[in-house]
Design an enzyme around this catalytic site. Sequence first.
Site, PDB file in Angstrom:
ATOM      1  N   SER A 106       9.399   9.293 -47.555  1.00  0.00           N
ATOM      2  CA  SER A 106       8.768   8.540 -48.636  1.00  0.00           C
ATOM      3  C   SER A 106       8.189   9.502 -49.672  1.00  0.00           C
ATOM      4  O   SER A 106       8.908  10.316 -50.219  1.00  0.00           O
ATOM      5  CB  SER A 106       7.725   7.579 -48.075  1.00  0.00           C
ATOM      6  OG  SER A 106       8.346   6.625 -47.260  1.00  0.00           O
ATOM      7  N   LYS A 115      -5.963 -13.222 -60.370  1.00  0.00           N
ATOM      8  CA  LYS A 115      -6.940 -12.165 -60.167  1.00  0.00           C
ATOM      9  C   LYS A 115      -7.155 -11.912 -58.670  1.00  0.00           C
ATOM     10  O   LYS A 115      -7.348 -12.833 -57.894  1.00  0.00           O
ATOM     11  CB  LYS A 115      -8.275 -12.553 -60.830  1.00  0.00           C
ATOM     12  CG  LYS A 115      -9.369 -11.510 -60.688  1.00  0.00           C
ATOM     13  CD  LYS A 115      -9.013 -10.236 -61.427  1.00  0.00           C
ATOM     14  CE  LYS A 115     -10.155  -9.214 -61.343  1.00  0.00           C
ATOM     15  NZ  LYS A 115      -9.784  -7.946 -61.992  1.00  0.00           N
TER      16      LYS A 115
END
Length: 342
Positions: free
Chosen positions: A122, A174
């Site tokens: 990764s 949100k």
Amino acid sequence: MTLDADVLVDRRRLRRKLTFWRVAAVLVLAGALIGLFMQQFDPRARAHAHIARLAVNGVILDDQKRLKMISRMAEDPAVKGLILSINSPGGSTSGGEGLLEALRAFSEKKPVVAHIGTVGASAGYMIAIAADHVVARRNAITGSIGVLFQFGDAEKLLETIGVNMDAVKSSPMKAEPTFYKPISPESRAMLASLVSDSYDWFVDVVADRRGMDRSAALRLADGSIYTGHQARELNLIDAIGGEETAKQWLVDEKHLDEDLPVLDWKVEDGLPGLPLGEAVAGFVGQSVVATLFGQSTIAKMLFPEAQMLDGLVSVWHARGVGNATNTGGPANDKIRAGSKDC
């Protein structure tokens, strides 16, 4: 009586001599150890020409001190080249991106070779391909090119223990997703867009740095991990070997002096004279704050590494960092909230 007194005096003299030589031996040994330590770690030992070694172990974070140190290394005339020693499953996406950019800037001035030991996956692989040449052990673990956003759903757990979570938001998206209710279709679509954008960037980096067509990079970017041998066959790395192989490349291809020593460069932590004070205080403070006030508190208490990996991350497996035999599992993949993995 006189004979006994003489024997007693002789024994005392012998004891004093033995004590003197024991103390002298301890002091000589201590001096030798201190000299060796200073030679290896004292910045003054780096005043002479050498090859720098930068070790990146464990979780990769956005480390401004390390980035500044790489910049200093690039300007230091004593540094003739860099061996990037990697043993990391990845970490913060921004941390990996920052290292990638810093290493590329370094390579414009001096040669860089990367060496993957146990694991470089990764973001660990991302920073490896920032180098001019990538070496890995035959059985190292690398690859894991892909993107994943992980989050938890603890709604049933909270109901069981009698905890009700709620929020007042300025808008529906949100602070989504949350760990106390199932994800909405809108939130899932938002995350899919985020993942796709980051994934495209990662694939482009691989294609550019490894000289591949994007279609070829895409075929390898399904999240699979590869041994060093497999990665060599797939053109994800350049050579099989250890650090000595990496150094030999600097000698053969970049014409560095074979007798140059390899010296460690490390980010200096702690207060002058009290190297552990600041580190201990920072660790305690960060742990307390993260546990009491951080996002996804329950996940962090269950999995401490999540404290470091909130937000966008590029990691193969956060749990059991640096242990190539720990492949994780369903619980490991699902509980860690609020993190995107590449």
